[in-house]
Write a protein that holds these residues in place. Structure first.
Motif, PDB file in Angstrom:
ATOM      1  N   LEU A   1       0.875  -1.266  -0.123  1.00 26.67           N
ATOM      2  CA  LEU A   1       0.089   0.147  -0.050  1.00 26.67           C
ATOM      3  C   LEU A   1       0.979   1.435   0.111  1.00 26.67           C
ATOM      4  O   LEU A   1       0.344   2.264   0.060  1.00 26.67           O
ATOM      5  CB  LEU A   1      -0.914   0.070   1.216  1.00 26.67           C
ATOM      6  CG  LEU A   1      -2.133  -1.012   1.423  1.00 26.67           C
ATOM      7  CD1 LEU A   1      -2.644  -0.954   2.572  1.00 26.67           C
ATOM      8  CD2 LEU A   1      -2.913  -1.057  -0.005  1.00 26.67           C
ATOM      9  N   ARG A   2       2.181   0.921  -0.149  1.00 22.18           N
ATOM     10  CA  ARG A   2       2.956   2.115   0.087  1.00 22.18           C
ATOM     11  C   ARG A   2       3.488   2.609  -1.562  1.00 22.18           C
ATOM     12  O   ARG A   2       3.794   1.493  -2.331  1.00 22.18           O
ATOM     13  CB  ARG A   2       4.127   2.306   0.982  1.00 22.18           C
ATOM     14  CG  ARG A   2       3.723   2.137   2.408  1.00 22.18           C
ATOM     15  CD  ARG A   2       4.994   2.279   3.347  1.00 22.18           C
ATOM     16  NE  ARG A   2       4.588   2.169   4.737  1.00 22.18           N
ATOM     17  CZ  ARG A   2       4.270   1.163   5.415  1.00 22.18           C
ATOM     18  NH1 ARG A   2       4.649   0.042   5.000  1.00 22.18           N
ATOM     19  NH2 ARG A   2       3.731   1.104   6.693  1.00 22.18           N
ATOM     20  N   GLY A   3       4.196   3.717  -1.674  1.00 21.28           N
ATOM     21  CA  GLY A   3       4.844   3.973  -2.823  1.00 21.28           C
ATOM     22  C   GLY A   3       3.932   4.654  -3.881  1.00 21.28           C
ATOM     23  O   GLY A   3       3.131   4.947  -3.968  1.00 21.28           O
ATOM     24  N   VAL A   4       5.030   5.301  -4.917  1.00 20.30           N
ATOM     25  CA  VAL A   4       4.419   5.874  -6.158  1.00 20.30           C
ATOM     26  C   VAL A   4       4.809   5.153  -7.334  1.00 20.30           C
ATOM     27  O   VAL A   4       6.046   4.949  -7.363  1.00 20.30           O
ATOM     28  CB  VAL A   4       4.764   7.478  -6.133  1.00 20.30           C
ATOM     29  CG1 VAL A   4       3.962   8.124  -7.329  1.00 20.30           C
ATOM     30  CG2 VAL A   4       4.430   7.943  -4.978  1.00 20.30           C
TER      31      VAL A   4
ATOM     32  N   THR B   1       3.151   8.145   3.014  1.00 24.73           N
ATOM     33  CA  THR B   1       3.206   9.101   3.870  1.00 24.73           C
ATOM     34  C   THR B   1       3.300  10.502   3.127  1.00 24.73           C
ATOM     35  O   THR B   1       3.846  10.619   2.024  1.00 24.73           O
ATOM     36  CB  THR B   1       4.506   8.919   5.014  1.00 24.73           C
ATOM     37  OG1 THR B   1       5.610   9.266   4.258  1.00 24.73           O
ATOM     38  CG2 THR B   1       4.310   7.853   5.754  1.00 24.73           C
ATOM     39  N   TYR B   2       2.944  11.692   3.884  1.00 27.96           N
ATOM     40  CA  TYR B   2       3.093  13.013   3.398  1.00 27.96           C
ATOM     41  C   TYR B   2       4.498  13.153   2.977  1.00 27.96           C
ATOM     42  O   TYR B   2       4.899  13.703   2.092  1.00 27.96           O
ATOM     43  CB  TYR B   2       2.539  13.896   4.411  1.00 27.96           C
ATOM     44  CG  TYR B   2       1.060  13.885   4.807  1.00 27.96           C
ATOM     45  CD1 TYR B   2       0.015  13.586   4.202  1.00 27.96           C
ATOM     46  CD2 TYR B   2       0.986  14.119   6.236  1.00 27.96           C
ATOM     47  CE1 TYR B   2      -1.102  13.213   4.517  1.00 27.96           C
ATOM     48  CE2 TYR B   2      -0.366  14.085   6.486  1.00 27.96           C
ATOM     49  CZ  TYR B   2      -1.623  13.775   5.756  1.00 27.96           C
ATOM     50  OH  TYR B   2      -2.832  13.302   6.460  1.00 27.96           O
ATOM     51  N   TYR B   3       5.317  12.943   3.936  1.00 27.42           N
ATOM     52  CA  TYR B   3       6.855  13.118   3.627  1.00 27.42           C
ATOM     53  C   TYR B   3       7.274  12.385   2.667  1.00 27.42           C
ATOM     54  O   TYR B   3       8.039  13.020   1.640  1.00 27.42           O
ATOM     55  CB  TYR B   3       7.558  12.484   4.932  1.00 27.42           C
ATOM     56  CG  TYR B   3       9.101  12.630   4.976  1.00 27.42           C
ATOM     57  CD1 TYR B   3       9.694  14.039   5.142  1.00 27.42           C
ATOM     58  CD2 TYR B   3       9.674  11.494   4.453  1.00 27.42           C
ATOM     59  CE1 TYR B   3      11.060  14.006   4.890  1.00 27.42           C
ATOM     60  CE2 TYR B   3      11.309  11.757   4.369  1.00 27.42           C
ATOM     61  CZ  TYR B   3      11.874  13.073   4.521  1.00 27.42           C
ATOM     62  OH  TYR B   3      13.358  13.198   4.631  1.00 27.42           O
ATOM     63  N   ASP B   4       6.840  11.224   2.231  1.00 28.12           N
ATOM     64  CA  ASP B   4       7.359  10.457   0.955  1.00 28.12           C
ATOM     65  C   ASP B   4       6.940  11.137  -0.220  1.00 28.12           C
ATOM     66  O   ASP B   4       7.539  11.222  -1.487  1.00 28.12           O
ATOM     67  CB  ASP B   4       6.856   8.976   1.306  1.00 28.12           C
ATOM     68  CG  ASP B   4       7.902   8.380   2.146  1.00 28.12           C
ATOM     69  OD1 ASP B   4       9.071   8.801   2.444  1.00 28.12           O
ATOM     70  OD2 ASP B   4       7.597   7.356   2.770  1.00 28.12           O
TER      71      ASP B   4
ATOM     72  N   GLN C   1       6.471  16.172  12.269  1.00 28.85           N
ATOM     73  CA  GLN C   1       6.411  14.851  12.966  1.00 28.85           C
ATOM     74  C   GLN C   1       5.111  14.629  12.196  1.00 28.85           C
ATOM     75  O   GLN C   1       5.016  13.045  11.856  1.00 28.85           O
ATOM     76  CB  GLN C   1       6.190  15.212  14.304  1.00 28.85           C
ATOM     77  CG  GLN C   1       7.332  15.425  14.892  1.00 28.85           C
ATOM     78  CD  GLN C   1       7.617  17.166  15.186  1.00 28.85           C
ATOM     79  OE1 GLN C   1       7.129  17.410  14.223  1.00 28.85           O
ATOM     80  NE2 GLN C   1       8.387  17.502  16.106  1.00 28.85           N
ATOM     81  N   ILE C   2       4.207  15.001  12.018  1.00 30.13           N
ATOM     82  CA  ILE C   2       2.731  14.665  11.344  1.00 30.13           C
ATOM     83  C   ILE C   2       3.026  14.062   9.991  1.00 30.13           C
ATOM     84  O   ILE C   2       2.517  13.106   9.572  1.00 30.13           O
ATOM     85  CB  ILE C   2       1.785  15.504  11.557  1.00 30.13           C
ATOM     86  CG1 ILE C   2       1.177  15.783  13.148  1.00 30.13           C
ATOM     87  CG2 ILE C   2       0.391  15.340  10.576  1.00 30.13           C
ATOM     88  CD1 ILE C   2       0.761  14.809  13.607  1.00 30.13           C
ATOM     89  N   ARG C   3       3.851  14.978   9.330  1.00 29.39           N
ATOM     90  CA  ARG C   3       4.081  14.584   7.841  1.00 29.39           C
ATOM     91  C   ARG C   3       4.889  13.349   7.606  1.00 29.39           C
ATOM     92  O   ARG C   3       4.711  12.707   6.463  1.00 29.39           O
ATOM     93  CB  ARG C   3       4.828  15.818   7.113  1.00 29.39           C
ATOM     94  CG  ARG C   3       3.772  16.867   6.957  1.00 29.39           C
ATOM     95  CD  ARG C   3       4.357  18.015   6.056  1.00 29.39           C
ATOM     96  NE  ARG C   3       5.565  18.697   6.594  1.00 29.39           N
ATOM     97  CZ  ARG C   3       5.673  19.947   7.168  1.00 29.39           C
ATOM     98  NH1 ARG C   3       4.646  20.414   7.471  1.00 29.39           N
ATOM     99  NH2 ARG C   3       6.669  20.293   7.721  1.00 29.39           N
ATOM    100  N   HIS C   4       5.688  12.977   8.761  1.00 28.98           N
ATOM    101  CA  HIS C   4       6.194  11.605   8.483  1.00 28.98           C
ATOM    102  C   HIS C   4       5.216  10.468   8.995  1.00 28.98           C
ATOM    103  O   HIS C   4       5.490   9.000   8.429  1.00 28.98           O
ATOM    104  CB  HIS C   4       7.493  11.484   9.625  1.00 28.98           C
ATOM    105  CG  HIS C   4       8.672  12.351   8.972  1.00 28.98           C
ATOM    106  ND1 HIS C   4       8.905  13.528   8.883  1.00 28.98           N
ATOM    107  CD2 HIS C   4       9.750  11.755   8.762  1.00 28.98           C
ATOM    108  CE1 HIS C   4      10.087  13.642   8.358  1.00 28.98           C
ATOM    109  NE2 HIS C   4      10.731  12.635   8.275  1.00 28.98           N
TER     110      HIS C   4
END
Length: 284
Positions: free
Chosen positions: A60-63, A77-80, A105-108
């Motif tokens: 469920l992760r990645g682009v 995540t927002y950071y990624d 912190q939230i964006r991570h």
């Protein structure tokens, strides 16, 4: 406060997550990033019987690129997202908006899928997804289905997801070369938007060829500012055009009056922020 007692499940595949939701029934909650859910649990505004944590599901992760679109996993995540070169190149508006969310912190920890499924009208990623004509993929016991973003948000904190479904990914048509700007007004740094405007503009030879403008917190769901778009497209990008187009920003909206602002003030903000967002995006 301490949350009420619940069962905790941490599946490692989408199939396991769907099965856990189906077994728990309507009383389950999904943990994606958790920045919105955990305070609600601590205050006991929600007392689910089961918490399904999607954090261990790597698929469920990645682009990735897929033809004329990019596909972003719901647990990215927002950071990624901010750092991903595909998102930067083909969906700049999403980067612009995500940079304004909360703090590092939230964006991570926060995730795209968590933000969209939470469907907070003041959330900063719903309007950009609408402006970018995203399509969301849901997976449940009946299989996979695609939901156009215009049909995904149904009301305050309410989406088209079924109780046994999870949001798997978000497909965004490539907006390569489009300029973008997210203008946000809040009274406290790193707080929710009182009003915000997501604008992405395609300019060719000084003429606006295409425009997508969507509004945050101007109703129960994010809304497209169609009047603004129609007033911009096909015309030379100049300050007077943008000023006149921005006057259409609040048309068809339903802003609330609350402790932060009344409806008339929100309509005023929508016009001002639309003018700023479009002008900054096109560089005039």
């Amino acid at each position: 406060m301490i949350p009420s007692t619940f069962d905790y499940v941490a599946p490692t595949t989408v199939e396991e997550a769907v099965a856990a939701l189906a077994e728990a029934g309507d009383d389950a909650k999904i943990l994606a990033g958790g920045q919105s859910l955990l305070p609600v649990l601590r205050l006991r505004l929600s007392s689910p019987s089961t918490l399904v944590d999607l954090g261990r599901i790597g698929e469920l992760r990645g682009v990735r690129e897929d033809g004329d679109s990019i596909v972003i996993g719901a647990m990215t995540t927002y950071y990624d997202m901010i750092r991903d070169p595909l998102v930067q190149e083909h969906a700049l508006l999403l980067v612009e908006a995500t940079r304004t969310v909360a703090d590092p912190q939230i964006r991570h920890r926060g995730t795209l899928g968590g933000a969209l499924a939470h469907a907070d009208p003041a959330g900063d990623l719903c309007a950009p997804a609408l402006a970018l004509d995203a399509t969301l993929t849901a997976v449940g016991t009946a299989g996979r289905r695609s939901i156009p973003v215009a049909d995904f948000f149904e009301g305050y904190y309410t989406t088209a997801l079924h109780p046994d479904e999870i949001l798997a990914d978000v497909r965004i048509p490539k907006h390569t070369g489009w300029e973008a700007r997210y203008e946000k007004f809040n009274t406290v740094a790193e707080a929710w938007s009182i009003v915000a405007v997501a604008a992405t503009i395609q300019v060719d030879g000084g003429t606006i060829r295409q425009a997508r403008v969507a509004l945050t917190n101007m109703g129960a769901v994010p809304v497209r500012a169609r009047g603004v778009e129609d007033a911009l497209v096909g015309k030379a990008a100049d300050p007077e055009l943008i000023r006149a187009a921005a006057e259409h920003a609040a048309e068809g909206t339903d802003p609330v009056t609350d402790g932060n602002a009344d409806a008339d003030y929100r309509s005023h903000l929508a016009r001002v922020l639309t003018r700023r967002a479009v002008a900054t995006a096109v560089g005039v």
